[in-house]
Design a protein around this motif. Structure first.
Motif, PDB file in Angstrom:
ATOM      1  N   ALA A 121      47.983   2.970  29.527  1.00  0.00           N
ATOM      2  CA  ALA A 121      46.553   3.228  29.425  1.00  0.00           C
ATOM      3  C   ALA A 121      46.306   4.478  28.591  1.00  0.00           C
ATOM      4  CB  ALA A 121      45.957   3.405  30.807  1.00  0.00           C
ATOM      5  N   ALA A 122      45.156   4.490  27.945  1.00  0.00           N
ATOM      6  CA  ALA A 122      44.785   5.634  27.106  1.00  0.00           C
ATOM      7  C   ALA A 122      43.276   5.798  27.140  1.00  0.00           C
ATOM      8  CB  ALA A 122      45.270   5.432  25.677  1.00  0.00           C
ATOM      9  N   ARG A 123      42.826   6.949  26.679  1.00  0.00           N
ATOM     10  CA  ARG A 123      41.395   7.193  26.543  1.00  0.00           C
ATOM     11  C   ARG A 123      41.107   7.668  25.129  1.00  0.00           C
ATOM     12  NH1 ARG A 123      39.597  12.869  28.533  1.00  0.00           N
ATOM     13  NH2 ARG A 123      41.470  14.062  28.143  1.00  0.00           N
ATOM     14  N   ILE A 124      39.946   7.291  24.640  1.00  0.00           N
ATOM     15  CA  ILE A 124      39.500   7.677  23.303  1.00  0.00           C
ATOM     16  C   ILE A 124      38.245   8.524  23.475  1.00  0.00           C
ATOM     17  CG2 ILE A 124      38.638   6.839  21.096  1.00  0.00           C
ATOM     18  CD1 ILE A 124      40.231   4.248  21.635  1.00  0.00           C
ATOM     19  N   TYR A 125      38.263   9.708  22.902  1.00  0.00           N
ATOM     20  CA  TYR A 125      37.118  10.615  23.038  1.00  0.00           C
ATOM     21  C   TYR A 125      37.024  11.483  21.795  1.00  0.00           C
ATOM     22  CZ  TYR A 125      40.643  14.097  24.280  1.00  0.00           C
ATOM     23  OH  TYR A 125      41.723  14.940  24.260  1.00  0.00           O
ATOM     24  N   GLN A 126      35.892  12.149  21.667  1.00  0.00           N
ATOM     25  CA  GLN A 126      35.674  13.077  20.562  1.00  0.00           C
ATOM     26  C   GLN A 126      35.770  14.493  21.102  1.00  0.00           C
ATOM     27  OE1 GLN A 126      31.997  12.447  18.516  1.00  0.00           O
ATOM     28  NE2 GLN A 126      32.847  13.117  16.588  1.00  0.00           N
ATOM     29  N   ARG A 127      36.504  15.333  20.419  1.00  0.00           N
ATOM     30  CA  ARG A 127      36.721  16.712  20.867  1.00  0.00           C
ATOM     31  C   ARG A 127      35.396  17.462  20.874  1.00  0.00           C
ATOM     32  NH1 ARG A 127      40.698  18.409  17.316  1.00  0.00           N
ATOM     33  NH2 ARG A 127      42.298  17.860  18.799  1.00  0.00           N
ATOM     34  N   PRO A 128      35.050  18.139  21.982  1.00  0.00           N
ATOM     35  CA  PRO A 128      33.793  18.891  22.017  1.00  0.00           C
ATOM     36  C   PRO A 128      33.908  20.203  21.244  1.00  0.00           C
ATOM     37  CG  PRO A 128      34.954  19.143  24.080  1.00  0.00           C
ATOM     38  CD  PRO A 128      35.743  18.161  23.256  1.00  0.00           C
ATOM     39  N   LYS A 129      32.761  20.756  20.918  1.00  0.00           N
ATOM     40  CA  LYS A 129      32.727  22.037  20.217  1.00  0.00           C
ATOM     41  C   LYS A 129      33.198  23.140  21.158  1.00  0.00           C
ATOM     42  CE  LYS A 129      29.269  25.211  18.490  1.00  0.00           C
ATOM     43  NZ  LYS A 129      29.762  26.154  19.435  1.00  0.00           N
ATOM     44  N   ASN A 130      33.990  24.041  20.648  1.00  0.00           N
ATOM     45  CA  ASN A 130      34.484  25.162  21.441  1.00  0.00           C
ATOM     46  C   ASN A 130      33.327  26.107  21.736  1.00  0.00           C
ATOM     47  OD1 ASN A 130      35.883  27.224  22.608  1.00  0.00           O
ATOM     48  ND2 ASN A 130      37.305  27.520  20.923  1.00  0.00           N
ATOM     49  N   PHE A 141      42.039  10.313  14.863  1.00  0.00           N
ATOM     50  CA  PHE A 141      41.500   9.308  13.956  1.00  0.00           C
ATOM     51  C   PHE A 141      40.162   9.798  13.436  1.00  0.00           C
ATOM     52  CE2 PHE A 141      44.200   7.098  16.963  1.00  0.00           C
ATOM     53  CZ  PHE A 141      44.948   6.280  16.139  1.00  0.00           C
ATOM     54  N   PRO A 142      39.769   9.382  12.223  1.00  0.00           N
ATOM     55  CA  PRO A 142      38.475   9.815  11.687  1.00  0.00           C
ATOM     56  C   PRO A 142      37.274   9.135  12.353  1.00  0.00           C
ATOM     57  CG  PRO A 142      39.704   8.556  10.053  1.00  0.00           C
ATOM     58  CD  PRO A 142      40.585   8.713  11.229  1.00  0.00           C
ATOM     59  N   SER A 143      37.477   7.966  12.994  1.00  0.00           N
ATOM     60  CA  SER A 143      36.359   7.280  13.642  1.00  0.00           C
ATOM     61  C   SER A 143      36.832   6.594  14.915  1.00  0.00           C
ATOM     62  CB  SER A 143      35.728   6.250  12.703  1.00  0.00           C
ATOM     63  OG  SER A 143      36.630   5.191  12.474  1.00  0.00           O
ATOM     64  N   ALA A 144      35.883   6.261  15.776  1.00  0.00           N
ATOM     65  CA  ALA A 144      36.210   5.597  17.035  1.00  0.00           C
ATOM     66  C   ALA A 144      36.694   4.172  16.787  1.00  0.00           C
ATOM     67  CB  ALA A 144      34.989   5.589  17.941  1.00  0.00           C
ATOM     68  N   ALA A 197      42.868   0.889  26.118  1.00  0.00           N
ATOM     69  CA  ALA A 197      42.141   2.138  25.866  1.00  0.00           C
ATOM     70  C   ALA A 197      40.675   1.998  26.243  1.00  0.00           C
ATOM     71  CB  ALA A 197      42.258   2.524  24.399  1.00  0.00           C
ATOM     72  N   THR A 198      40.131   3.064  26.798  1.00  0.00           N
ATOM     73  CA  THR A 198      38.706   3.126  27.099  1.00  0.00           C
ATOM     74  C   THR A 198      38.094   4.253  26.272  1.00  0.00           C
ATOM     75  OG1 THR A 198      39.125   4.614  28.951  1.00  0.00           O
ATOM     76  CG2 THR A 198      38.972   2.280  29.461  1.00  0.00           C
ATOM     77  N   ALA A 199      36.970   3.947  25.634  1.00  0.00           N
ATOM     78  CA  ALA A 199      36.279   4.931  24.798  1.00  0.00           C
ATOM     79  C   ALA A 199      35.195   5.615  25.611  1.00  0.00           C
ATOM     80  CB  ALA A 199      35.679   4.254  23.576  1.00  0.00           C
ATOM     81  N   HIS A 200      35.126   6.923  25.512  1.00  0.00           N
ATOM     82  CA  HIS A 200      34.119   7.710  26.209  1.00  0.00           C
ATOM     83  C   HIS A 200      33.061   8.141  25.205  1.00  0.00           C
ATOM     84  CE1 HIS A 200      36.506   7.929  29.862  1.00  0.00           C
ATOM     85  NE2 HIS A 200      37.554   8.122  29.084  1.00  0.00           N
ATOM     86  N   ALA A 201      31.811   7.871  25.553  1.00  0.00           N
ATOM     87  CA  ALA A 201      30.700   8.208  24.657  1.00  0.00           C
ATOM     88  C   ALA A 201      30.499   9.715  24.596  1.00  0.00           C
ATOM     89  CB  ALA A 201      29.421   7.534  25.139  1.00  0.00           C
ATOM     90  N   VAL A 202      30.024  10.152  23.452  1.00  0.00           N
ATOM     91  CA  VAL A 202      29.766  11.574  23.236  1.00  0.00           C
ATOM     92  C   VAL A 202      28.301  11.848  23.546  1.00  0.00           C
ATOM     93  CG1 VAL A 202      29.788  13.413  21.527  1.00  0.00           C
ATOM     94  CG2 VAL A 202      31.496  11.615  21.435  1.00  0.00           C
TER      95      VAL A 202
END
Length: 92
Positions: free
Chosen positions: A2-11, A55-58, A72-77
């Motif tokens: 299993a894996a998760r796909i997410y976008q890194r938040p701003k520091n 990756f450059p895109s989801a 994989a499950t994608a988490h919305a931003v």
């Protein structure tokens, strides 16, 4: 696997937005971390938890997961809200 796909938040500690547009594919740990009896450091025998793919895109991350049979499950931003405020507003 299993894996998760997410976008890194701003520091929060910095004003820049470097590497916030990348999408991350992270593997879920297969076993719990345990303390080493000699040193006390935590660790596990799971090597997949050390792998982090960018990756450059989801859509590309999802395509990679489908190609290699990764569940994989994608988490919305959440949308970013900009709070515009003038310096004079601090003294109202």
């Amino acid at each position: 696997m299993a894996a998760r796909i997410y976008q890194r938040p701003k520091n929060a500690m910095q004003s820049g937005k470097a590497r916030t547009g990348d999408w991350i594919l992270d593997f879920v740990p297969a076993e719990a971390r345990r303390a080493d009896p000699l040193m006390g450091w935590s660790g596990s025998g799971d090597t997949q938890s050390q792998v982090q793919l960018t990756f450059p895109s989801a859509e590309e991350a999802k395509a990679y997961a489908e190609k290699y049979g990764i569940d994989a499950t994608a988490h919305a931003v959440p949308p970013r809200r900009l709070k515009l405020q003038a310096y004079a507003d601090n003294f109202r």
